[in-house]
Design a protein around this motif. Structure first.
Motif, PDB file in Angstrom:
ATOM      1  N   GLN A 144       0.818  -1.212   0.000  1.00  0.00           N
ATOM      2  CA  GLN A 144       0.000   0.000   0.000  1.00  0.00           C
ATOM      3  C   GLN A 144       0.853   1.263   0.000  1.00  0.00           C
ATOM      4  O   GLN A 144       0.309   2.367   0.000  1.00  0.00           O
ATOM      5  N   CYS A 145       2.166   1.103  -0.010  1.00  0.00           N
ATOM      6  CA  CYS A 145       3.092   2.238  -0.015  1.00  0.00           C
ATOM      7  C   CYS A 145       3.731   2.367  -1.393  1.00  0.00           C
ATOM      8  O   CYS A 145       4.323   1.407  -1.892  1.00  0.00           O
ATOM      9  N   THR A 146       3.598   3.541  -1.987  1.00  0.00           N
ATOM     10  CA  THR A 146       4.249   3.809  -3.265  1.00  0.00           C
ATOM     11  C   THR A 146       5.268   4.920  -3.069  1.00  0.00           C
ATOM     12  O   THR A 146       4.902   6.055  -2.717  1.00  0.00           O
ATOM     13  N   LYS A 147       6.535   4.602  -3.304  1.00  0.00           N
ATOM     14  CA  LYS A 147       7.597   5.585  -3.128  1.00  0.00           C
ATOM     15  C   LYS A 147       7.545   6.628  -4.241  1.00  0.00           C
ATOM     16  O   LYS A 147       7.423   6.286  -5.422  1.00  0.00           O
ATOM     17  N   VAL A 148       7.605   7.916  -3.853  1.00  0.00           N
ATOM     18  CA  VAL A 148       7.629   9.012  -4.818  1.00  0.00           C
ATOM     19  C   VAL A 148       8.710  10.011  -4.410  1.00  0.00           C
ATOM     20  O   VAL A 148       9.316   9.892  -3.349  1.00  0.00           O
ATOM     21  N   ASP A 149       8.921  11.018  -5.259  1.00  0.00           N
ATOM     22  CA  ASP A 149       9.964  12.007  -5.030  1.00  0.00           C
ATOM     23  C   ASP A 149       9.704  12.799  -3.759  1.00  0.00           C
ATOM     24  O   ASP A 149       8.616  13.340  -3.554  1.00  0.00           O
ATOM     25  N   ARG A 150      10.711  12.896  -2.920  1.00  0.00           N
ATOM     26  CA  ARG A 150      10.607  13.588  -1.636  1.00  0.00           C
ATOM     27  C   ARG A 150      10.336  15.079  -1.798  1.00  0.00           C
ATOM     28  O   ARG A 150       9.795  15.736  -0.898  1.00  0.00           O
ATOM     29  N   ASP A 151      10.661  15.648  -2.951  1.00  0.00           N
ATOM     30  CA  ASP A 151      10.464  17.077  -3.169  1.00  0.00           C
ATOM     31  C   ASP A 151       8.989  17.468  -3.222  1.00  0.00           C
ATOM     32  O   ASP A 151       8.655  18.646  -3.094  1.00  0.00           O
ATOM     33  N   ALA A 152       8.120  16.521  -3.442  1.00  0.00           N
ATOM     34  CA  ALA A 152       6.691  16.820  -3.540  1.00  0.00           C
ATOM     35  C   ALA A 152       6.124  17.187  -2.171  1.00  0.00           C
ATOM     36  O   ALA A 152       6.495  16.606  -1.152  1.00  0.00           O
ATOM     37  N   SER A 153       5.220  18.150  -2.157  1.00  0.00           N
ATOM     38  CA  SER A 153       4.527  18.510  -0.927  1.00  0.00           C
ATOM     39  C   SER A 153       3.661  17.356  -0.457  1.00  0.00           C
ATOM     40  O   SER A 153       2.866  16.805  -1.227  1.00  0.00           O
ATOM     41  N   ALA A 154       3.784  16.982   0.816  1.00  0.00           N
ATOM     42  CA  ALA A 154       2.963  15.892   1.357  1.00  0.00           C
ATOM     43  C   ALA A 154       1.483  16.247   1.307  1.00  0.00           C
ATOM     44  O   ALA A 154       0.628  15.382   1.064  1.00  0.00           O
ATOM     45  N   VAL A 155       1.158  17.515   1.544  1.00  0.00           N
ATOM     46  CA  VAL A 155      -0.241  17.956   1.540  1.00  0.00           C
ATOM     47  C   VAL A 155      -0.873  17.712   0.177  1.00  0.00           C
ATOM     48  O   VAL A 155      -2.019  17.283   0.069  1.00  0.00           O
TER      49      VAL A 155
END
Length: 361
Positions: A144-155
């Motif tokens: 259920q976890c998809t890794k994405v770029d950390r630069d993206a806003s979590a909100v």
């Protein structure tokens, strides 16, 4: 060692939600604990509180979420502690007949964490859509976890976990919108606006937004609608036909999920056009259409479950579009709130004054 954190629960049907202490166990095989950074307030959470999903109270609400993996259990290889992830509610099995046919977005055996989160007295919680992310931490299946770029806003990123992905995918994945198409979207809340945005990114040249609220129609234009129709003031089917040379739209997306809007979608499509139902109907609703019209018009009548998405494929792609400035996820965020403001966010949802309230932790 299990963690005790704050979370938002619905204890009984129709009762106001509460912020309470919950216990999150250490991850077992195939599981992950995620520290939640942001979680959108979705209509589905309200459906859980109202008993519209099932009666397995108490529910740990929240599911449109992004955060950081804190710990993983045995056998987990796709994510690791420290990874920034978006949560999804369809961890595919890779083995069922849909997965075996190369169509994992239809997986018939999706799964969640096996262990249960609890109240401090040991009462087991039912996590909304197998996630339960109105909490400082949650336990999920690693899939259920998809890794994405950390630069993206979590909100912004967390909104891909449900409503935005459902709408975008309804246009692009289910509807197959492509260059030069005409598209009509009925219902311009968060899901409908995401469908509008998806159609625009896919290259549709005529995008007609339909709603009964001029405020929502104005927002839809921001996401790419070329025309708007207030169906309180004019016949939506006739107007869609006028705007498409008398033919009807190539793809019509019903983001409401009521018999009257589905009928509008059906009669507003071109011959051999496609109707996509992504709005979620309640169980008692029925639709009646002339069978000769279904036969004579050809085309396709489709339902779109979670935008027919494959999170591992679609989430990173949409985050890339966001980071490139081509998909304005930030525009879906109406307000940022705290855990103890979820009940007030439900009220604003009823009033239609927000696209998304987002809990920020």
């Amino acid at each position: 060692m299990p963690s005790t954190v704050k979370g938002v629960i619905a204890r009984a049907k129709g009762e106001p939600v509460e912020v309470v202490d919950i216990v999150v166990p250490d991850p077992g095989p195939g599981e992950a604990v995620v520290a939640i950074e942001a979680c959108g307030v979705c209509h589905t959470d309200l459906h859980y509180r109202e008993g519209g999903i099932n009666d397995e109270f108490p529910f740990l609400l929240g599911h449109e979420a992004a955060g950081t993996v804190e710990a993983v259990g045995d056998g987990v290889t796709d994510v690791a502690p420290g990874d920034f992830v978006i949560l999804n509610w369809r961890a595919v099995c890779g083995q069922c007949r849909a997965c075996s046919k190369g169509k994992p977005w239809y997986c018939f055996s999706t799964h969640n964490a096996r262990q249960k989160m609890t109240l401090t007295d040991g009462t087991e919680l039912s996590p909304a859509l197998g996630i339960g992310a109105f909490a400082e931490k949650t336990l999920v299946a690693a899939g259920q976890c998809t890794k994405v770029d950390r630069d993206a806003s979590a909100v912004a990123a967390g909104l891909l976990g449900c409503g935005v992905m459902a709408g975008f995918g309804a246009a692009v994945n289910t509807g197959g919108v492509t260059r030069g198409d005409s598209v009509a979207v009925i219902g311009c809340g968060g899901v409908g606006d995401a469908a509008v945005a998806g159609a625009a990114i896919a290259g549709a040249t005529t995008i007609i937004a339909v709603d009964v609220d001029d405020r929502k129609l104005a927002k839809a234009k921001h996401f790419g609608a070329t025309h708007t129709v207030n169906s309180r003031d004019e016949d939506a089917v006739e107007r869609i036909r006028e705007l498409t040379g008398g033919n009807g739209a190539d793809v019509v997306i019903d983001a409401v999920g009521r018999p009257e809007t589905y009928e509008q979608a059906f009669f507003a499509r071109d011959l051999a056009g496609t109707v996509v139902l992504v709005g979620v109907p309640t169980p008692e609703l029925k639709v009646e259409l002339p069978l000769i019209e279904i036969f004579g018009r050809g085309g396709a009548l489709k339902s779109s479950w979670y935008g027919d998405c494959l999170p591992s494929r679609d989430f990173p792609m949409l985050i890339d579009l966001y980071r490139q400035g081509r998909f304005d996820l930030d525009a879906f965020v109406s307000e940022r709130i705290a855990l103890d403001q979820v009940e007030a966010a439900f009220d604003k949802m009823h009033e239609g004054t927000v696209l998304r309230s987002v809990v920020e932790l």
